[in-house]
Scaffold this active site. Structure first.
Site, PDB file in Angstrom:
ATOM      1  N   TYR A 139     -24.487   9.345 -12.920  1.00 37.99           N
ATOM      2  CA  TYR A 139     -24.758   7.936 -13.239  1.00 37.99           C
ATOM      3  C   TYR A 139     -25.713   7.348 -12.194  1.00 37.99           C
ATOM      4  CZ  TYR A 139     -23.709   2.893 -13.686  1.00 37.99           C
ATOM      5  OH  TYR A 139     -23.790   1.529 -13.827  1.00 37.99           O
ATOM      6  N   LYS A 143     -29.431   5.665 -12.713  1.00 40.12           N
ATOM      7  CA  LYS A 143     -29.751   4.268 -12.366  1.00 40.12           C
ATOM      8  C   LYS A 143     -30.897   4.218 -11.351  1.00 40.12           C
ATOM      9  CE  LYS A 143     -26.932   1.925 -14.986  1.00 40.12           C
ATOM     10  NZ  LYS A 143     -27.427   1.019 -16.037  1.00 40.12           N
TER      11      LYS A 143
HETATM   12  N1  LIG Z   1     -19.199  -2.586 -15.234  1.00 42.48           N
HETATM   13  C1  LIG Z   1     -19.790  -2.431 -14.058  1.00 42.48           C
HETATM   14  O1  LIG Z   1     -19.134  -2.464 -12.999  1.00 42.48           O
HETATM   15  C2  LIG Z   1     -21.277  -2.210 -13.964  1.00 42.48           C
HETATM   16  C3  LIG Z   1     -21.833  -2.157 -12.675  1.00 42.48           C
HETATM   17  C4  LIG Z   1     -23.190  -1.921 -12.558  1.00 42.48           C
HETATM   18  C5  LIG Z   1     -23.990  -1.796 -13.674  1.00 42.48           C
HETATM   19  N2  LIG Z   1     -23.419  -1.855 -14.913  1.00 42.48           N
HETATM   20  C6  LIG Z   1     -24.307  -1.667 -16.059  1.00 42.48           C
HETATM   21  O2  LIG Z   1     -24.170  -2.707 -16.991  1.00 42.48           O
HETATM   22  C7  LIG Z   1     -24.398  -2.217 -18.302  1.00 42.48           C
HETATM   23  C8  LIG Z   1     -23.233  -2.592 -19.195  1.00 42.48           C
HETATM   24  O3  LIG Z   1     -22.063  -2.020 -18.663  1.00 42.48           O
HETATM   25  P1  LIG Z   1     -20.587  -2.459 -19.086  1.00 42.48           P
HETATM   26  O4  LIG Z   1     -19.801  -2.520 -17.847  1.00 42.48           O
HETATM   27  O5  LIG Z   1     -20.653  -3.609 -19.997  1.00 42.48           O
HETATM   28  O6  LIG Z   1     -20.146  -1.129 -19.857  1.00 42.48           O
HETATM   29  P2  LIG Z   1     -19.202  -0.897 -21.118  1.00 42.48           P
HETATM   30  O7  LIG Z   1     -18.191  -1.974 -21.212  1.00 42.48           O
HETATM   31  O8  LIG Z   1     -18.758   0.522 -20.977  1.00 42.48           O
HETATM   32  O9  LIG Z   1     -20.201  -1.040 -22.352  1.00 42.48           O
HETATM   33  C9  LIG Z   1     -21.262  -0.132 -22.494  1.00 42.48           C
HETATM   34  C10 LIG Z   1     -22.104  -0.607 -23.643  1.00 42.48           C
HETATM   35  O10 LIG Z   1     -23.207   0.286 -23.785  1.00 42.48           O
HETATM   36  C11 LIG Z   1     -23.218   0.738 -25.127  1.00 42.48           C
HETATM   37  N3  LIG Z   1     -23.819   2.070 -25.271  1.00 42.48           N
HETATM   38  C12 LIG Z   1     -23.458   3.234 -24.703  1.00 42.48           C
HETATM   39  N4  LIG Z   1     -24.259   4.226 -25.114  1.00 42.48           N
HETATM   40  C13 LIG Z   1     -25.144   3.673 -25.987  1.00 42.48           C
HETATM   41  C14 LIG Z   1     -26.226   4.152 -26.731  1.00 42.48           C
HETATM   42  N5  LIG Z   1     -26.575   5.460 -26.739  1.00 42.48           N
HETATM   43  N6  LIG Z   1     -26.933   3.291 -27.510  1.00 42.48           N
HETATM   44  C15 LIG Z   1     -26.602   1.988 -27.542  1.00 42.48           C
HETATM   45  N7  LIG Z   1     -25.569   1.458 -26.873  1.00 42.48           N
HETATM   46  C16 LIG Z   1     -24.863   2.293 -26.085  1.00 42.48           C
HETATM   47  C17 LIG Z   1     -21.757   0.741 -25.562  1.00 42.48           C
HETATM   48  O11 LIG Z   1     -21.674   0.792 -26.977  1.00 42.48           O
HETATM   49  P3  LIG Z   1     -20.397   1.487 -27.723  1.00 42.48           P
HETATM   50  O12 LIG Z   1     -19.327   0.435 -27.786  1.00 42.48           O
HETATM   51  O13 LIG Z   1     -20.945   1.863 -29.044  1.00 42.48           O
HETATM   52  O14 LIG Z   1     -19.989   2.668 -26.887  1.00 42.48           O
HETATM   53  C18 LIG Z   1     -21.327  -0.593 -24.974  1.00 42.48           C
HETATM   54  O15 LIG Z   1     -21.756  -1.651 -25.767  1.00 42.48           O
HETATM   55  C19 LIG Z   1     -24.592  -0.711 -18.159  1.00 42.48           C
HETATM   56  O16 LIG Z   1     -25.960  -0.392 -18.153  1.00 42.48           O
HETATM   57  C20 LIG Z   1     -23.958  -0.415 -16.814  1.00 42.48           C
HETATM   58  O17 LIG Z   1     -24.493   0.737 -16.222  1.00 42.48           O
HETATM   59  C21 LIG Z   1     -22.077  -2.060 -15.086  1.00 42.48           C
END
Ligand SMILES: NC(=O)c1ccc[n+]([C@@H]2O[C@H](COP(=O)([O-])OP(=O)(O)OC[C@H]3O[C@@H](n4cnc5c(N)ncnc54)[C@H](OP(=O)(O)O)[C@@H]3O)[C@@H](O)[C@H]2O)c1
Length: 242
Positions: A139, A143
């Site tokens: 991951y 990133k």
């Molecule tokens: N949560 C954290 O602590 C955190 C920290 C740093 C950065 N981020 C970044 O923030 C973003 C959102 O994260 P989150 O925490 O909201 O994660 P999450 O709750 O796991 O949600 C991930 C989202 O990405 C979608 N997704 C995954 N693979 C996909 C694909 N091939 N095509 C289209 N959509 C896809 C998922 O859709 P499905 O429902 O269909 O799987 C879901 O809507 C990510 O880029 C993550 O790396 C998160």
């Protein structure tokens, strides 16, 4: 950029930070929000248009780009995170397919609309782009790679009036961090921080309590100074991606 009356596309919009971004864009008066999802999405607000958009699916990306006729802000948010220990190249490929190449292909597809509107690209990166989190090594690689890509895009697009904003999120309370015992910011608060940063014109956005302590050091540090120095190699015209 002020979100009021703007058209925004958010990938991964059905849950987590993506869903919170949809709600926050609506609160701030967005004219239209395209919600990119892999599965069917229902939203009562008439300003929300669901888009079937798996960011690894070339024909879905192409179809989505035809469906959207106007765009001010693209938010690359869709992402995957799998625990690993760098013992399996497939896991790295899986992350790169979504978190790097998926974003690249979606960005390319919507670039003509963003150039026309002199719009903005917002990339939901992570502090893991700046320093590897070893338990999430694949991951972190994805990133860091996406971060590097967007630095170049920022330099290429500056002359076109398209701004590129990198969001360095800390731990946010979503499915992605389920089971991780540490202080986390709510996705709603993170979404507010992201739009606040965009509205203030910050090119690097630190939207939450976990990431804010890093902001000052990043903005005044050697890596940021090098980014500016290297960006200056881009000719003022003629080197922008078509
Ligand atoms: N949560 C954290 O602590 C955190 C920290 C740093 C950065 N981020 C970044 O923030 C973003 C959102 O994260 P989150 O925490 O909201 O994660 P999450 O709750 O796991 O949600 C991930 C989202 O990405 C979608 N997704 C995954 N693979 C996909 C694909 N091939 N095509 C289209 N959509 C896809 C998922 O859709 P499905 O429902 O269909 O799987 C879901 O809507 C990510 O880029 C993550 O790396 C998160």
């Amino acid at each position: 950029m002020n979100i009021e009356n703007k058209t925004v596309l958010i990938t991964g919009a059905n849950r987590g930070i993506g869903r919170a971004l949809v709600d926050e864009a609506l609160k701030r008066g967005a004219k239209r929000v395209y919600a990119g999802t892999r599965s069917a999405l229902q939203n009562a607000d008439k300003r929300v248009t669901p888009l079937t958009l798996d960011v690894t699916n070339a024909s879905q990306i192409q179809r989505a780009a035809v469906e959207v006729d106007n765009l001010d802000v693209l938010i690359n948010n869709a992402g995957v995170a799998i625990y690993d220990d760098l013992s399996n190249a497939d896991v790295i490929e899986q992350h790169l397919a979504v978190n790097l190449l998926g974003w690249f292909k979606v960005t390319r597809a919507f670039l003509p609309l963003l150039k026309r509107s002199k719009g903005a690209i917002v990339n939901d990166l992570s502090l893991a782009a700046l320093a590897a989190v070893p338990v999430l090594s694949a991951y972190s690689i994805s990133k860091a790679a996406a971060f590097n890509m967007t630095q170049s895009l920022r330099a290429f697009l500056a002359g076109e009036g398209v701004t590129v904003h990198n969001v360095f999120l800390g731990p946010i309370d979503t499915d992605m961090t389920r089971g991780l015992e540490m202080p986390k910011t709510s996705p709603e608060s993170a979404a507010q921080g992201i739009f606040d940063g965009l509205e203030k014109g910050e090119e690097d956005i630190f939207p939450d309590a976990g990431s804010q302590p890093v902001a000052e050091g990043w903005r005044t540090g050697i890596a940021k100074a090098l980014e500016r120095q290297f960006a200056a190699f881009v000719p003022k015209s003629g080197a922008n991606p078509e």
